[in-house]
Design a protein around this motif. Structure first.
Motif, PDB file in Angstrom:
ATOM      1  N   PRO A  65     -30.322 166.428 -79.742  1.00 22.79           N
ATOM      2  CA  PRO A  65     -31.650 166.142 -79.192  1.00 22.79           C
ATOM      3  C   PRO A  65     -32.469 165.216 -80.089  1.00 22.79           C
ATOM      4  O   PRO A  65     -32.326 165.233 -81.314  1.00 22.79           O
ATOM      5  CB  PRO A  65     -32.299 167.520 -79.090  1.00 22.79           C
ATOM      6  CG  PRO A  65     -31.487 168.438 -79.903  1.00 22.79           C
ATOM      7  CD  PRO A  65     -30.160 167.812 -80.148  1.00 22.79           C
ATOM      8  N   MET A  66     -33.326 164.402 -79.452  1.00 23.28           N
ATOM      9  CA  MET A  66     -34.238 163.510 -80.161  1.00 23.28           C
ATOM     10  C   MET A  66     -35.426 163.257 -79.249  1.00 23.28           C
ATOM     11  O   MET A  66     -35.478 163.771 -78.141  1.00 23.28           O
ATOM     12  CB  MET A  66     -33.550 162.195 -80.568  1.00 23.28           C
ATOM     13  CG  MET A  66     -32.867 161.413 -79.455  1.00 23.28           C
ATOM     14  SD  MET A  66     -33.899 160.207 -78.582  1.00 23.28           S
ATOM     15  CE  MET A  66     -34.407 159.106 -79.848  1.00 23.28           C
ATOM     16  N   PHE A  67     -36.403 162.468 -79.719  1.00 23.20           N
ATOM     17  CA  PHE A  67     -37.545 162.136 -78.875  1.00 23.20           C
ATOM     18  C   PHE A  67     -38.036 160.721 -79.141  1.00 23.20           C
ATOM     19  O   PHE A  67     -37.777 160.142 -80.200  1.00 23.20           O
ATOM     20  CB  PHE A  67     -38.702 163.140 -79.061  1.00 23.20           C
ATOM     21  CG  PHE A  67     -39.338 163.111 -80.431  1.00 23.20           C
ATOM     22  CD1 PHE A  67     -40.374 162.236 -80.726  1.00 23.20           C
ATOM     23  CD2 PHE A  67     -38.926 163.987 -81.414  1.00 23.20           C
ATOM     24  CE1 PHE A  67     -40.971 162.222 -81.980  1.00 23.20           C
ATOM     25  CE2 PHE A  67     -39.511 163.991 -82.680  1.00 23.20           C
ATOM     26  CZ  PHE A  67     -40.538 163.102 -82.952  1.00 23.20           C
ATOM     27  N   ASN A  68     -38.724 160.192 -78.140  1.00 25.66           N
ATOM     28  CA  ASN A  68     -39.442 158.928 -78.262  1.00 25.66           C
ATOM     29  C   ASN A  68     -40.916 159.223 -78.020  1.00 25.66           C
ATOM     30  O   ASN A  68     -41.253 160.077 -77.201  1.00 25.66           O
ATOM     31  CB  ASN A  68     -38.988 157.904 -77.207  1.00 25.66           C
ATOM     32  CG  ASN A  68     -37.585 157.410 -77.451  1.00 25.66           C
ATOM     33  OD1 ASN A  68     -37.187 157.178 -78.578  1.00 25.66           O
ATOM     34  ND2 ASN A  68     -36.827 157.251 -76.381  1.00 25.66           N
ATOM     35  N   VAL A  76     -41.927 152.419 -75.672  1.00 19.91           N
ATOM     36  CA  VAL A  76     -41.605 153.263 -76.823  1.00 19.91           C
ATOM     37  C   VAL A  76     -42.245 152.646 -78.072  1.00 19.91           C
ATOM     38  O   VAL A  76     -42.044 151.469 -78.364  1.00 19.91           O
ATOM     39  CB  VAL A  76     -40.080 153.395 -77.013  1.00 19.91           C
ATOM     40  CG1 VAL A  76     -39.755 154.139 -78.303  1.00 19.91           C
ATOM     41  CG2 VAL A  76     -39.458 154.096 -75.809  1.00 19.91           C
ATOM     42  N   ILE A  77     -43.022 153.458 -78.804  1.00 17.08           N
ATOM     43  CA  ILE A  77     -43.644 152.980 -80.042  1.00 17.08           C
ATOM     44  C   ILE A  77     -43.035 153.636 -81.274  1.00 17.08           C
ATOM     45  O   ILE A  77     -43.309 153.222 -82.389  1.00 17.08           O
ATOM     46  CB  ILE A  77     -45.176 153.166 -80.028  1.00 17.08           C
ATOM     47  CG1 ILE A  77     -45.563 154.574 -79.583  1.00 17.08           C
ATOM     48  CG2 ILE A  77     -45.823 152.111 -79.161  1.00 17.08           C
ATOM     49  CD1 ILE A  77     -47.053 154.854 -79.590  1.00 17.08           C
ATOM     50  N   GLY A  78     -42.212 154.636 -81.058  1.00 18.31           N
ATOM     51  CA  GLY A  78     -41.536 155.278 -82.176  1.00 18.31           C
ATOM     52  C   GLY A  78     -40.464 156.220 -81.681  1.00 18.31           C
ATOM     53  O   GLY A  78     -40.576 156.775 -80.586  1.00 18.31           O
ATOM     54  N   SER A  79     -39.429 156.382 -82.489  1.00 17.47           N
ATOM     55  CA  SER A  79     -38.307 157.263 -82.149  1.00 17.47           C
ATOM     56  C   SER A  79     -38.008 158.185 -83.318  1.00 17.47           C
ATOM     57  O   SER A  79     -38.215 157.827 -84.482  1.00 17.47           O
ATOM     58  CB  SER A  79     -37.055 156.441 -81.836  1.00 17.47           C
ATOM     59  OG  SER A  79     -37.276 155.614 -80.721  1.00 17.47           O
ATOM     60  N   SER A  80     -37.498 159.349 -82.989  1.00 20.09           N
ATOM     61  CA  SER A  80     -37.138 160.327 -84.019  1.00 20.09           C
ATOM     62  C   SER A  80     -35.685 160.167 -84.431  1.00 20.09           C
ATOM     63  O   SER A  80     -34.925 159.419 -83.817  1.00 20.09           O
ATOM     64  CB  SER A  80     -37.327 161.741 -83.478  1.00 20.09           C
ATOM     65  OG  SER A  80     -36.303 162.065 -82.538  1.00 20.09           O
ATOM     66  N   GLU A  81     -35.323 160.936 -85.435  1.00 23.21           N
ATOM     67  CA  GLU A  81     -33.922 161.089 -85.779  1.00 23.21           C
ATOM     68  C   GLU A  81     -33.276 161.986 -84.726  1.00 23.21           C
ATOM     69  O   GLU A  81     -33.970 162.535 -83.866  1.00 23.21           O
ATOM     70  CB  GLU A  81     -33.797 161.742 -87.156  1.00 23.21           C
ATOM     71  CG  GLU A  81     -34.325 163.182 -87.174  1.00 23.21           C
ATOM     72  CD  GLU A  81     -34.225 163.859 -88.537  1.00 23.21           C
ATOM     73  OE1 GLU A  81     -33.710 163.258 -89.479  1.00 23.21           O
ATOM     74  OE2 GLU A  81     -34.672 165.008 -88.636  1.00 23.21           O
ATOM     75  N   VAL A  82     -31.988 162.165 -84.804  1.00 25.41           N
ATOM     76  CA  VAL A  82     -31.294 163.130 -83.953  1.00 25.41           C
ATOM     77  C   VAL A  82     -31.334 164.473 -84.673  1.00 25.41           C
ATOM     78  O   VAL A  82     -31.035 164.566 -85.863  1.00 25.41           O
ATOM     79  CB  VAL A  82     -29.837 162.690 -83.677  1.00 25.41           C
ATOM     80  CG1 VAL A  82     -29.089 163.760 -82.898  1.00 25.41           C
ATOM     81  CG2 VAL A  82     -29.828 161.370 -82.917  1.00 25.41           C
ATOM     82  N   TYR A  83     -31.736 165.499 -83.949  1.00 22.96           N
ATOM     83  CA  TYR A  83     -31.878 166.838 -84.520  1.00 22.96           C
ATOM     84  C   TYR A  83     -30.681 167.710 -84.177  1.00 22.96           C
ATOM     85  O   TYR A  83     -29.938 167.431 -83.243  1.00 22.96           O
ATOM     86  CB  TYR A  83     -33.162 167.497 -83.994  1.00 22.96           C
ATOM     87  CG  TYR A  83     -34.420 166.863 -84.530  1.00 22.96           C
ATOM     88  CD1 TYR A  83     -34.963 167.271 -85.743  1.00 22.96           C
ATOM     89  CD2 TYR A  83     -35.062 165.843 -83.833  1.00 22.96           C
ATOM     90  CE1 TYR A  83     -36.119 166.695 -86.242  1.00 22.96           C
ATOM     91  CE2 TYR A  83     -36.215 165.259 -84.321  1.00 22.96           C
ATOM     92  CZ  TYR A  83     -36.742 165.695 -85.528  1.00 22.96           C
ATOM     93  OH  TYR A  83     -37.883 165.106 -86.017  1.00 22.96           O
ATOM     94  N   SER A  84     -30.549 168.818 -84.919  1.00 29.45           N
ATOM     95  CA  SER A  84     -29.435 169.736 -84.694  1.00 29.45           C
ATOM     96  C   SER A  84     -29.692 170.679 -83.526  1.00 29.45           C
ATOM     97  O   SER A  84     -28.755 171.282 -83.004  1.00 29.45           O
ATOM     98  CB  SER A  84     -29.162 170.542 -85.967  1.00 29.45           C
ATOM     99  OG  SER A  84     -30.331 171.268 -86.336  1.00 29.45           O
ATOM    100  N   SER A  85     -30.959 170.833 -83.111  1.00 31.80           N
ATOM    101  CA  SER A  85     -31.280 171.744 -82.010  1.00 31.80           C
ATOM    102  C   SER A  85     -32.558 171.271 -81.310  1.00 31.80           C
ATOM    103  O   SER A  85     -33.326 170.481 -81.869  1.00 31.80           O
ATOM    104  CB  SER A  85     -31.489 173.166 -82.530  1.00 31.80           C
ATOM    105  OG  SER A  85     -32.667 173.224 -83.313  1.00 31.80           O
ATOM    106  N   GLU A  86     -32.767 171.773 -80.113  1.00 30.30           N
ATOM    107  CA  GLU A  86     -33.997 171.449 -79.389  1.00 30.30           C
ATOM    108  C   GLU A  86     -35.207 172.018 -80.112  1.00 30.30           C
ATOM    109  O   GLU A  86     -36.277 171.404 -80.130  1.00 30.30           O
ATOM    110  CB  GLU A  86     -33.921 171.959 -77.950  1.00 30.30           C
ATOM    111  CG  GLU A  86     -32.950 171.160 -77.100  1.00 30.30           C
ATOM    112  CD  GLU A  86     -32.947 171.577 -75.632  1.00 30.30           C
ATOM    113  OE1 GLU A  86     -33.814 172.369 -75.216  1.00 30.30           O
ATOM    114  OE2 GLU A  86     -32.067 171.082 -74.904  1.00 30.30           O
ATOM    115  N   ALA A  87     -35.057 173.180 -80.733  1.00 26.54           N
ATOM    116  CA  ALA A  87     -36.164 173.781 -81.487  1.00 26.54           C
ATOM    117  C   ALA A  87     -36.558 172.887 -82.666  1.00 26.54           C
ATOM    118  O   ALA A  87     -37.755 172.706 -82.935  1.00 26.54           O
ATOM    119  CB  ALA A  87     -35.774 175.172 -81.976  1.00 26.54           C
TER     120      ALA A  87
END
Length: 111
Positions: A65-68, A76-87
């Motif tokens: 999971p990740m987010f923009n 899109v003005i920014g993106s996250s890293e890829v996470y290990s879980s939705e939490a």
């Protein structure tokens, strides 16, 4: 220590910013901008849009999971890293909401 935006200039001459949490971890990264003014406008857009939950696009990348974070125009003005879980991803969103509005600017391009 509060969060901060770090503005950098790449070897290509383009500009990029990251939002770091108070622990120094990058929680949001920008695209590359051709001008410093455009990158600074991107930072202001993150500050303005960070508190709006509806601006976050929660996604599932191939590896997790990740987010923009999107502006009012849907870009899109920014993106996250890829996470290990939705939490973990959701905690990253909360960290952006908390840190971005008051984050100071660390401009590493000013020599």
């Amino acid at each position: 220590m509060a969060g901060k935006f770090v503005l950098t200039k790449g070897k290509s001459g383009q500009f990029h910013f990251s939002l770091k949490a108070s622990n120094g971890q990058v929680i949001l990264s920008s695209e590359m901008y051709t001008t410093k003014a455009a990158a600074l406008a991107g930072i202001e857009s993150v500050r303005k849009n960070a508190k709006e939950d509806g601006r976050y696009e929660r996604k599932q990348a191939k590896t997790g999971p990740m987010f923009n974070l999107k502006a009012t125009n849907g870009q899109v003005i920014g993106s996250s890293e890829v996470y290990s879980s939705e939490a973990s991803r959701d905690a990253g969103i909360e960290s952006v909401k908390k840190n971005a509005p008051e984050a100071k600017l660390d401009d590493t391009t000013a020599a």
